[in-house]
Design a protein around this motif. Structure first.
Motif, short mmCIF file in Angstrom:
data_model
loop_
_atom_site.label_atom_id
_atom_site.label_comp_id
_atom_site.label_asym_id
_atom_site.label_seq_id
_atom_site.Cartn_x
_atom_site.Cartn_y
_atom_site.Cartn_z
N ARG A 49 61.99 124.68 70.75
CA ARG A 49 61.39 124.64 71.70
C ARG A 49 61.67 123.70 72.55
NH1 ARG A 49 55.55 126.49 69.71
NH2 ARG A 49 55.10 125.49 71.70
N THR A 50 61.84 121.81 71.38
CA THR A 50 61.60 120.62 72.55
C THR A 50 62.70 120.15 71.48
OG1 THR A 50 59.78 119.95 70.22
CG2 THR A 50 59.34 120.75 72.39
N ARG A 51 64.47 120.26 71.76
CA ARG A 51 64.95 120.29 71.40
C ARG A 51 64.91 118.35 71.37
NH1 ARG A 51 68.16 124.61 70.54
NH2 ARG A 51 67.45 126.35 72.29
N PRO A 52 66.20 118.18 70.44
CA PRO A 52 66.48 117.12 70.42
C PRO A 52 67.12 116.35 71.54
CG PRO A 52 66.31 117.38 67.72
CD PRO A 52 66.64 118.50 68.87
N SER A 53 67.25 114.96 72.05
CA SER A 53 68.07 114.70 73.14
C SER A 53 69.51 115.18 73.20
CB SER A 53 68.04 113.39 73.20
OG SER A 53 68.43 112.48 72.71
N VAL A 54 70.38 114.62 72.38
CA VAL A 54 71.66 115.27 71.39
C VAL A 54 71.14 116.68 72.50
CG1 VAL A 54 71.67 115.54 68.81
CG2 VAL A 54 73.73 114.92 70.99
N ASP A 55 70.56 117.79 71.41
CA ASP A 55 71.36 118.89 71.11
C ASP A 55 70.85 119.34 72.62
OD1 ASP A 55 71.00 121.77 70.64
OD2 ASP A 55 69.15 121.42 68.97
N ALA A 56 69.88 118.80 73.93
CA ALA A 56 69.80 119.58 74.60
C ALA A 56 71.03 119.14 75.87
CB ALA A 56 68.25 118.70 75.67
N PRO A 71 74.99 116.62 83.07
CA PRO A 71 74.52 116.04 84.94
C PRO A 71 74.81 114.58 85.47
CG PRO A 71 72.93 115.50 83.22
CD PRO A 71 74.19 116.48 82.56
N GLU A 72 74.58 114.21 87.10
CA GLU A 72 74.98 112.94 87.48
C GLU A 72 73.42 112.47 87.39
OE1 GLU A 72 77.17 113.71 90.81
OE2 GLU A 72 78.97 114.60 89.41
N ILE A 73 73.26 110.78 87.45
CA ILE A 73 71.75 110.54 87.18
C ILE A 73 72.43 109.05 87.91
CG2 ILE A 73 69.45 109.50 86.12
CD1 ILE A 73 70.33 112.18 85.51
N ASN A 74 72.69 108.54 87.07
CA ASN A 74 73.10 106.49 88.39
C ASN A 74 74.09 106.68 87.00
OD1 ASN A 74 71.59 104.98 86.08
ND2 ASN A 74 69.65 105.75 86.89
N LEU A 75 74.88 105.32 87.66
CA LEU A 75 76.46 104.92 86.41
C LEU A 75 75.52 104.08 84.95
CD1 LEU A 75 77.17 101.95 89.03
CD2 LEU A 75 78.45 104.31 88.25
N VAL A 76 74.37 103.62 84.68
CA VAL A 76 74.00 103.95 83.31
C VAL A 76 73.55 104.56 82.23
CG1 VAL A 76 72.48 102.12 82.11
CG2 VAL A 76 73.48 101.27 84.13
N VAL A 77 73.49 105.60 83.44
CA VAL A 77 72.54 106.61 82.60
C VAL A 77 73.33 107.35 82.33
CG1 VAL A 77 71.37 108.74 82.36
CG2 VAL A 77 70.05 106.49 83.40
N ASP A 78 74.55 107.71 82.88
CA ASP A 78 76.04 108.20 82.95
C ASP A 78 76.78 107.87 81.92
OD1 ASP A 78 74.97 110.00 85.04
OD2 ASP A 78 76.76 109.31 86.60
N ALA A 79 76.99 106.68 81.97
CA ALA A 79 77.62 105.76 80.54
C ALA A 79 77.15 105.96 79.22
CB ALA A 79 77.38 104.68 80.70
N TYR A 80 75.61 106.07 78.92
CA TYR A 80 75.13 106.49 78.19
C TYR A 80 75.20 107.79 77.55
CZ TYR A 80 69.83 106.57 78.91
OH TYR A 80 68.91 107.62 79.65
N ASN A 81 75.16 108.70 78.55
CA ASN A 81 75.13 111.00 78.65
C ASN A 81 76.80 110.56 77.93
OD1 ASN A 81 72.24 110.91 78.99
ND2 ASN A 81 72.68 111.61 80.27
N ALA A 82 77.33 110.01 78.54
CA ALA A 82 79.10 110.58 77.79
C ALA A 82 79.04 109.74 76.62
CB ALA A 82 79.88 109.23 78.52
N VAL A 83 78.54 108.66 76.18
CA VAL A 83 78.82 108.51 74.46
C VAL A 83 78.39 109.20 73.17
CG1 VAL A 83 78.07 106.13 73.33
CG2 VAL A 83 79.48 105.74 75.10
N SER A 84 76.76 109.05 73.80
CA SER A 84 75.84 110.37 73.75
C SER A 84 77.17 111.13 72.79
CB SER A 84 74.46 111.09 74.37
OG SER A 84 73.88 111.17 73.12
N VAL A 85 76.66 112.34 73.83
CA VAL A 85 77.50 113.80 73.72
C VAL A 85 78.58 113.98 72.96
CG1 VAL A 85 76.73 114.94 75.54
CG2 VAL A 85 78.66 114.28 76.18
#
Length: 213
Positions: A72-79, A87-101
């Motif tokens: 129901r409330t997933r860990p961020s990497v799971d979600a 998702p496309e957010i902004n340069l910095v968020v895109d960067a850390y989301n890419a590393v996360s997955v």
């Protein structure tokens, strides 16, 4: 600020294998998603850990340990690994989301200029100030917080609006969170990769790192 980040002993008892690599980046020139960050997201999506990977399952197990229901409330990497394309957010968020997955670990990003005092990871008393959209934390829930209140509920499930990284963010804190079986070497490698992407965004960025385990 980076030297004052702490993990409460109650969290350490819950998961003795937990560690966090804190990275502070000063002088960022953030901006909207562009072709470069779209390439980062696409490459990471192609190389992302699967949803049933043992690194992701470790976080589901951690959530169950403090009473959360990860379906129901997933860990961020799971979600995040369930959201393809990313998702496309902004340069910095895109960067850390890419590393996360790619590495299969949660990464939180905070605007340091909107942070109040040091970041600390604690088990909630249940009366911590929290944004209405987040809701009040439950007693025993693992939360990140600062002097103002809750900055992220259920370890890394949902971040508050106040400290989100936006296109106007100049100084940022990144929290790269580790549970076994993710190794210390891979945690460091994920930090190196994020640092490289932040430097690509802003060649003059100043980086500080600290491992808290």
């Amino acid at each position: 600020m980076i030297e004052e980040i702490r993990i409460d002993e109650a969290v350490r008892r819950l998961r003795p294998d937990f560690a966090v690599l804190a990275i502070c980046a000063y002088g960022l020139a953030n901006g909207p998603t562009d072709d470069r960050s779209r390439e980062w997201l696409a490459a990471a999506a192609a190389d992302a850990v699967p949803t049933d990977h043992e690194k992701v399952e470790a976080w589901r197990t951690a959530y169950r340990a403090f009473g959360a229901k990860p379906q129901r409330t997933r860990p961020s990497v799971d979600a995040l690994v369930r959201r393809m394309p990313l998702p496309e957010i902004n340069l910095v968020v895109d960067a850390y989301n890419a590393v996360s997955v790619r590495h299969g670990l949660p990464i939180g990003g905070e605007d340091l200029r909107r942070y109040d005092g040091a970041a600390r990871l604690v088990r909630a008393a249940g009366d911590e100030p929290s944004e209405e959209a987040l809701g009040e934390p439950e007693i025993g829930e693992v939360i990140w917080r600062d002097d103002t209140g809750v900055t992220c509920r259920r370890w890394n499930w949902r971040q508050c609006v106040r400290t989100r990284i936006t296109e106007e963010t100049v100084d940022a804190l990144f929290l790269l969170e580790r549970l076994e079986p993710l190794s210390s070497d891979e945690l460091a490698a994920a930090g190196d990769e994020l640092t490289a992407l932040l430097t690509a965004i802003t060649p003059a960025v100043r980086i500080e790192r600290r491992l808290i385990d």
